[in-house]
Design a protein around this motif. Structure first.
Motif, PDB file in Angstrom:
ATOM      1  N   ASP A 148       0.833  -1.209   0.000  1.00  9.80           N
ATOM      2  CA  ASP A 148       0.000   0.000   0.000  1.00  9.80           C
ATOM      3  C   ASP A 148       0.865   1.257   0.000  1.00  9.80           C
ATOM      4  OD1 ASP A 148      -2.341  -1.461  -0.003  1.00  9.80           O
ATOM      5  OD2 ASP A 148      -2.504  -1.492   2.194  1.00  9.80           O
ATOM      6  N   THR A 149       1.943   1.206   0.776  1.00  5.55           N
ATOM      7  CA  THR A 149       2.856   2.351   0.844  1.00  5.55           C
ATOM      8  C   THR A 149       3.522   2.598  -0.499  1.00  5.55           C
ATOM      9  OG1 THR A 149       3.301   1.911   3.177  1.00  5.55           O
ATOM     10  CG2 THR A 149       4.874   3.309   2.010  1.00  5.55           C
ATOM     11  N   ILE A 150       3.979   1.520  -1.150  1.00  2.87           N
ATOM     12  CA  ILE A 150       4.627   1.656  -2.457  1.00  2.87           C
ATOM     13  C   ILE A 150       3.643   2.172  -3.498  1.00  2.87           C
ATOM     14  CG2 ILE A 150       5.771   0.407  -4.331  1.00  2.87           C
ATOM     15  CD1 ILE A 150       6.863  -1.521  -2.204  1.00  2.87           C
ATOM     16  N   ALA A 151       2.439   1.599  -3.523  1.00  2.00           N
ATOM     17  CA  ALA A 151       1.416   2.037  -4.477  1.00  2.00           C
ATOM     18  C   ALA A 151       1.019   3.488  -4.231  1.00  2.00           C
ATOM     19  CB  ALA A 151       0.196   1.137  -4.392  1.00  2.00           C
ATOM     20  N   GLY A 152       1.127   3.934  -2.973  1.00  2.00           N
ATOM     21  CA  GLY A 152       0.784   5.313  -2.633  1.00  2.00           C
ATOM     22  C   GLY A 152       1.721   6.337  -3.217  1.00  2.00           C
TER      23      GLY A 152
END
Length: 218
Positions: A148-152
């Motif tokens: 989720d952090t990377i996709a953010g």
């Protein structure tokens, strides 16, 4: 503050109309060959890009001003007792509004220069929005919170994370107001790390746009 939050969040749907104007303006330069003629007349590619960047900032500033006075009027008409220290609190929602709008319009400039056709540029925006959603789901399922952090960090994800949606805040206020004796604490919805991420993407879009203008034979 709730009006600032809700109004700027909903008002961002205006970006779809403005990006149409921006893309049409850029692609129209190619379609009508006015860009080539302007370059022959002495306009540099850098100046051309800066003129489009200036247009997006003018759109952003005008949108902020119109939104501010519109929501101020709505709040003033629907408030029995006006407390000015509350009225002018949490104005950073307009900063989030401005950054998100500029981010989206800068992406519009990039895809317009990339494809040079309005239909292709708009189609790519839609496709990219879908692709980001798919990437987000894949990363979330495979990597969990890290995914989720990377996709953010992706462009649209960064822009959408600047301001939290206001609907939970409205529900919270309604539920709390029903309980006598409880103090209502406003939920702050502007996030500054996504603002920084969005500004970085704005710089990347402008840089890539300039590189495309430099290397292409117009």
């Amino acid at each position: 503050p709730l009006i600032w939050h809700f109004g700027t969040y909903i008002g961002l749907y205006l970006k779809y109309l403005l990006v149409l104007v921006v893309i049409s303006s850029v692609t129209g330069e190619y379609r009508n060959r006015t860009l080539k003629q302007n370059l022959i007349d002495g306009l540099s590619k850098k100046e051309f890009l800066l003129s489009k960047v200036a247009m997006t900032f003018i759109f952003g500033i005008v949108s902020v001003l119109v939104s501010f006075f519109t929501f101020l009027y709505i709040g003033w008409r629907n408030t029995e007792v006006v407390q000015w220290h509350i009225v002018f609190s949490e104005l950073d929602y307009f900063l989030g509004y401005f950054v998100r709008l500029i981010g989206f319009l800068s992406f519009g400039i990039f895809v317009a220069i990339l494809f040079r056709r309005s239909a292709l540029a708009l189609g790519f925006l839609v496709i990219w929005w879908i692709v980001e959603g798919i990437i987000g789901m894949i990363f979330s399922k495979t990597l969990g919170a890290t995914g989720d952090t990377i996709a953010g960090l992706l462009p649209f994800k960064s822009m959408n994370s600047v301001v939290s949606q206001p609907f939970q805040r409205i529900t919270f206020i309604q539920q709390t107001s029903e309980q006598l004796g409880q103090k209502i604490e406003f939920i702050h919805g502007v996030h500054y790390l996504p603002i920084l991420q969005t500004l970085i993407w704005v710089g990347i879009f402008y840089f890539l746009s300039y590189r495309l203008l430099r290397i292409r034979d117009l």
